[in-house]
Design a protein around this motif. Sequence first.
Motif, PDB file in Angstrom:
ATOM      1  N   ASN A 133       9.248  10.941  -6.131  1.00  0.00           N
ATOM      2  CA  ASN A 133       8.159  10.013  -6.396  1.00  0.00           C
ATOM      3  C   ASN A 133       6.820  10.736  -6.407  1.00  0.00           C
ATOM      4  OD1 ASN A 133       7.132   7.483  -6.981  1.00  0.00           O
ATOM      5  ND2 ASN A 133       7.007   6.871  -4.863  1.00  0.00           N
ATOM      6  N   GLN A 134       6.688  11.759  -5.581  1.00  0.00           N
ATOM      7  CA  GLN A 134       5.462  12.555  -5.538  1.00  0.00           C
ATOM      8  C   GLN A 134       5.219  13.228  -6.887  1.00  0.00           C
ATOM      9  OE1 GLN A 134       3.405  13.268  -2.485  1.00  0.00           O
ATOM     10  NE2 GLN A 134       2.138  13.540  -4.266  1.00  0.00           N
ATOM     11  N   MET A 135       6.263  13.746  -7.488  1.00  0.00           N
ATOM     12  CA  MET A 135       6.112  14.397  -8.794  1.00  0.00           C
ATOM     13  C   MET A 135       5.706  13.394  -9.871  1.00  0.00           C
ATOM     14  SD  MET A 135       6.442  17.565  -8.442  1.00  0.00           S
ATOM     15  CE  MET A 135       5.907  17.605  -6.756  1.00  0.00           C
ATOM     16  N   VAL A 136       6.256  12.195  -9.804  1.00  0.00           N
ATOM     17  CA  VAL A 136       5.876  11.155 -10.769  1.00  0.00           C
ATOM     18  C   VAL A 136       4.412  10.766 -10.564  1.00  0.00           C
ATOM     19  CG1 VAL A 136       6.281   8.757 -11.461  1.00  0.00           C
ATOM     20  CG2 VAL A 136       8.214  10.276 -11.058  1.00  0.00           C
ATOM     21  N   VAL A 137       4.024  10.531  -9.313  1.00  0.00           N
ATOM     22  CA  VAL A 137       2.650  10.133  -9.012  1.00  0.00           C
ATOM     23  C   VAL A 137       1.666  11.224  -9.428  1.00  0.00           C
ATOM     24  CG1 VAL A 137       1.037   9.724  -7.090  1.00  0.00           C
ATOM     25  CG2 VAL A 137       3.204   8.504  -7.185  1.00  0.00           C
ATOM     26  N   THR A 140       1.285  11.408 -13.303  1.00  0.00           N
ATOM     27  CA  THR A 140       0.927  10.223 -14.083  1.00  0.00           C
ATOM     28  C   THR A 140      -0.315   9.518 -13.541  1.00  0.00           C
ATOM     29  OG1 THR A 140       2.441   8.852 -12.777  1.00  0.00           O
ATOM     30  CG2 THR A 140       3.296   9.758 -14.838  1.00  0.00           C
ATOM     31  N   LEU A 141      -0.377   9.271 -12.249  1.00  0.00           N
ATOM     32  CA  LEU A 141      -1.435   8.435 -11.686  1.00  0.00           C
ATOM     33  C   LEU A 141      -2.644   9.205 -11.171  1.00  0.00           C
ATOM     34  CD1 LEU A 141       0.737   5.903  -9.657  1.00  0.00           C
ATOM     35  CD2 LEU A 141      -0.372   5.549 -11.856  1.00  0.00           C
ATOM     36  N   MET A 142      -2.412  10.363 -10.584  1.00  0.00           N
ATOM     37  CA  MET A 142      -3.525  11.073  -9.968  1.00  0.00           C
ATOM     38  C   MET A 142      -3.308  12.585 -10.015  1.00  0.00           C
ATOM     39  SD  MET A 142      -2.782  10.070  -5.980  1.00  0.00           S
ATOM     40  CE  MET A 142      -4.043  11.069  -5.267  1.00  0.00           C
ATOM     41  N   TRP A 143      -4.378  13.295  -9.843  1.00  0.00           N
ATOM     42  CA  TRP A 143      -4.333  14.754  -9.820  1.00  0.00           C
ATOM     43  C   TRP A 143      -4.071  15.189  -8.392  1.00  0.00           C
ATOM     44  CZ3 TRP A 143      -3.785  18.959 -12.504  1.00  0.00           C
ATOM     45  CH2 TRP A 143      -4.197  20.174 -11.994  1.00  0.00           C
ATOM     46  N   CYS A 144      -3.033  16.005  -8.197  1.00  0.00           N
ATOM     47  CA  CYS A 144      -2.649  16.459  -6.858  1.00  0.00           C
ATOM     48  C   CYS A 144      -2.769  17.970  -6.719  1.00  0.00           C
ATOM     49  CB  CYS A 144      -1.219  16.038  -6.547  1.00  0.00           C
ATOM     50  SG  CYS A 144      -0.932  14.285  -6.596  1.00  0.00           S
ATOM     51  N   GLY A 145      -3.619  18.587  -7.505  1.00  0.00           N
ATOM     52  CA  GLY A 145      -3.810  20.030  -7.399  1.00  0.00           C
ATOM     53  C   GLY A 145      -2.574  20.781  -7.808  1.00  0.00           C
ATOM     54  N   PRO A 146      -2.000  21.579  -6.900  1.00  0.00           N
ATOM     55  CA  PRO A 146      -0.858  22.420  -7.263  1.00  0.00           C
ATOM     56  C   PRO A 146       0.426  21.632  -7.548  1.00  0.00           C
ATOM     57  CG  PRO A 146      -1.322  22.591  -4.920  1.00  0.00           C
ATOM     58  CD  PRO A 146      -2.431  21.800  -5.524  1.00  0.00           C
ATOM     59  N   LEU A 147       0.475  20.365  -7.162  1.00  0.00           N
ATOM     60  CA  LEU A 147       1.661  19.562  -7.431  1.00  0.00           C
ATOM     61  C   LEU A 147       1.671  18.952  -8.831  1.00  0.00           C
ATOM     62  CD1 LEU A 147       2.043  17.663  -4.052  1.00  0.00           C
ATOM     63  CD2 LEU A 147       3.250  19.708  -4.811  1.00  0.00           C
ATOM     64  N   SER A 148       0.522  18.961  -9.492  1.00  0.00           N
ATOM     65  CA  SER A 148       0.420  18.397 -10.837  1.00  0.00           C
ATOM     66  C   SER A 148       0.756  19.459 -11.872  1.00  0.00           C
ATOM     67  CB  SER A 148      -0.993  17.869 -11.079  1.00  0.00           C
ATOM     68  OG  SER A 148      -1.290  16.832 -10.162  1.00  0.00           O
TER      69      SER A 148
END
Length: 153
Positions: A133-137, A140-148
Amino acid sequence: MQPGYKDERVWAVAVSLLLPLLTALYGDPLYLGTRYYLLVAGVAIGLSMLIKAPRMFTLGAALAVAATLAGYGLWALSLTRPEGLLGLGHLLSLPGAAVGLVGGALFARRRRSAAVAAFAAGLLFVLLGFGANQMVVCNTLMWCGPLSAPIHG
């Protein structure tokens, strides 16, 4: 002597109270408040009890939830400039953790897993659900730095 359900729940609550205690002593790097930490852990423990998860599953799920919160807290502490909305990424990834918790409990219950296997299922399924779910979020929804994913234009 193998621990029973009562012992497991006591350990799950103890693991869940560790992070709120640390945030009360040293401050909350995610700016979420103590109630959020208690609520997330309480829902995980309550949900695993509600679906009658196998013995030791609840402890694994509580440890997984604590690990996600601790990971986010360490991430926030490592930033040079504090991010006030970093906790929002955690909140938006909790549905995946809940799906992982239910799926893991059903998997462990169906296989009639031993206590160690049920603990591992609780830990892994919750972390996998949260991570998916973190990868989807984050893409798609927000910028997560190194996870995006990188943006190519």
